[in-house]
Design an enzyme around this catalytic site. Structure first.
Site, PDB file in Angstrom:
ATOM      1  N   GLU A  38      72.848  93.721  16.573  1.00  0.00           N
ATOM      2  CA  GLU A  38      71.687  92.890  16.249  1.00  0.00           C
ATOM      3  C   GLU A  38      71.563  92.671  14.743  1.00  0.00           C
ATOM      4  O   GLU A  38      71.233  91.581  14.298  1.00  0.00           O
ATOM      5  CB  GLU A  38      70.401  93.534  16.784  1.00  0.00           C
ATOM      6  CG  GLU A  38      70.231  93.412  18.285  1.00  0.00           C
ATOM      7  CD  GLU A  38      70.198  91.968  18.741  1.00  0.00           C
ATOM      8  OE1 GLU A  38      69.558  91.136  18.077  1.00  0.00           O
ATOM      9  OE2 GLU A  38      70.852  91.657  19.753  1.00  0.00           O
ATOM     10  N   CYS A 200      70.431  69.148  26.687  1.00  0.00           N
ATOM     11  CA  CYS A 200      69.333  69.241  27.648  1.00  0.00           C
ATOM     12  C   CYS A 200      69.799  69.056  29.089  1.00  0.00           C
ATOM     13  O   CYS A 200      69.231  69.650  30.008  1.00  0.00           O
ATOM     14  CB  CYS A 200      68.255  68.218  27.303  1.00  0.00           C
ATOM     15  SG  CYS A 200      67.586  68.461  25.652  1.00  0.00           S
ATOM     16  N   CYS A 203      70.566  72.263  30.701  1.00  0.00           N
ATOM     17  CA  CYS A 203      69.579  73.323  30.476  1.00  0.00           C
ATOM     18  C   CYS A 203      68.749  73.605  31.734  1.00  0.00           C
ATOM     19  O   CYS A 203      68.270  72.671  32.387  1.00  0.00           O
ATOM     20  CB  CYS A 203      68.655  72.902  29.331  1.00  0.00           C
ATOM     21  SG  CYS A 203      67.390  74.131  28.991  1.00  0.00           S
ATOM     22  N   CYS A 209      60.622  70.588  30.229  1.00  0.00           N
ATOM     23  CA  CYS A 209      60.640  70.834  28.784  1.00  0.00           C
ATOM     24  C   CYS A 209      59.966  69.656  28.072  1.00  0.00           C
ATOM     25  O   CYS A 209      60.419  68.509  28.169  1.00  0.00           O
ATOM     26  CB  CYS A 209      62.079  70.994  28.294  1.00  0.00           C
ATOM     27  SG  CYS A 209      62.167  71.043  26.492  1.00  0.00           S
TER      28      CYS A 209
END
Ligand code: SF4
Length: 349
Positions: A38, A200, A203, A209
């Protein structure tokens, strides 16, 4: 920003099919290994991180090994990744974990946040991925996905907006498969909902969205508002000098800028100095010498000041009184003067 139904299940179903599952830090998800990944992944692409991560883990396979290392050695393993404070903090945190936490990662987000270099989102990522803790992340990728999904109308850097987005992130965090969900959100932001070319049509969130429905998803997240440029004003300030070398100061009205201070006679930037003096003081100008112009900045505007030294032959007409007074240089400097006026008078020395 009303949360919608079925958000996490859609994201998880997409992750099962398309998510990244063979990254080196996904082999054995201990808090230590997830933590190092991370930190390395902050501001750095996955493909760049992989070889660094593998070499780092070979040299420092455990938190004890990292705590025991010399800082130079740790920094050498970081060389090329940039943002070296990340490595220094990580090294400090490893020592702290060994010395104060018996080499065990804290169990809570608050506890992990006490380690140097770890904020709320990173702490949540470590705990959810390594231990399945139900702790939501809100890193850059997740912010972008949520800001688009809800067409968040304000800049996410604003505290109010950020708090609202944390609430959404927590609301969507499922109670099961927490680690997969965290990884899924990161992957969605990194691979589909990218900064400049969101895909998109692939997605799992496309049907509702709000950014996609707006036709231009890249307008979200809203950019940081630019500070409005300060307005600019310009004036002339006149240093009237008599034959004794005294200069004329004018008392400002008690309200407005420089209220109640002694200042110099002022006129608009486009006015004729000679005409102005003749009309205002009923006297003849012998000489005008421009002094260096400069800018003085107030909290709400810039003031461009063009000063001039004006020599006048006959001072009888310039009446002294409450509003105007002749001062020699020393006495003038002892008065309450606005800073720009003081610096003009200093130029005359
Ligand atoms: S539909 Fe497009 S804009 Fe919306 S979350 Fe998915 S990739 Fe991002």
């Amino acid at each position: 920003m009303q949360p919608v139904e079925n958000f996490a299940p859609r994201v998880l179903a997409w992750f099962d099919e398309h998510g990244r599952k063979n990254l080196p830090w996904q082999e054995s998800k201990t808090p230590y290994r997830v933590w190092i990944s991370e930190i390395m992944l902050q501001q750095t692409q996955v493909t760049t991180v992989i070889p660094y991560y593998q070499k780092f883990m070979t040299s420092f396979p455990t938190v004890e090994a990292l705590a025991d290392a010399e800082q130079d050695e740790v920094l050498a393993h970081w060389s090329g990744l940039g943002y070296y404070a990340r490595a220094r903090n990580m090294h400090k945190a490893a020592k702290m974990l060994v010395d104060e936490f018996d080499s065990e990662f804290p169990q809570t987000v608050e506890g992990v946040c006490e380690l140097p270099g770890i904020g709320r989102s990173t702490a949540a990522a470590i705990l959810s991925i390594s231990r399945g803790v139900q702790a939501a992340i809100l890193d850059g990728n997740v912010k972008r996905v949520l800001a688009r999904f809800h067409a968040v109308p304000t800049w996410p850097g604003e505290k109010k907006t950020e708090n609202a987005m944390w609430e959404l992130a927590e609301h969507y965090m499922p109670s099961e498969r927490c680690g997969d969900y965290t990884q899924a959100m990161m992957d969605l932001g990194a691979t589909l909902c990218t900064r400049s070319k969101p895909q998109c049509l692939l997605c799992p969130l496309q049907s509702d969205c709000q950014a996609r429905l707006s036709q231009d998803p890249t307008q979200f997240p809203i950019r940081k508002p630019k500070k409005a440029a300060k307005p600019e004003k310009s004036i002339q300030l006149l240093v009237l000098v008599n034959q004794q070398g005294q200069c004329l100061l004018e008392k400002r009205p008690s309200t407005g800028i420089w209220g109640g201070l002694w200042s110099l006679p002022e006129l608009a930037s486009d006015e004729s100095v000679v005409l102005h003096i003749e009309q205002r003081f009923a006297t003849q100008v012998s000489a005008v010498t421009p002094l260096s112009p400069f800018r003085h900045t107030f909290s709400h505007y810039h003031l461009d000041i063009s000063p001039s030294k004006i020599e006048i032959a006959d001072t009888k007409q310039v009446m002294e009184g409450e509003k105007y007074q002749w001062f020699n240089q020393q006495d003038a400097m002892a008065q309450g003067l606005p800073a720009p006026v003081r610096s003009i008078l200093e130029q005359l020395n």
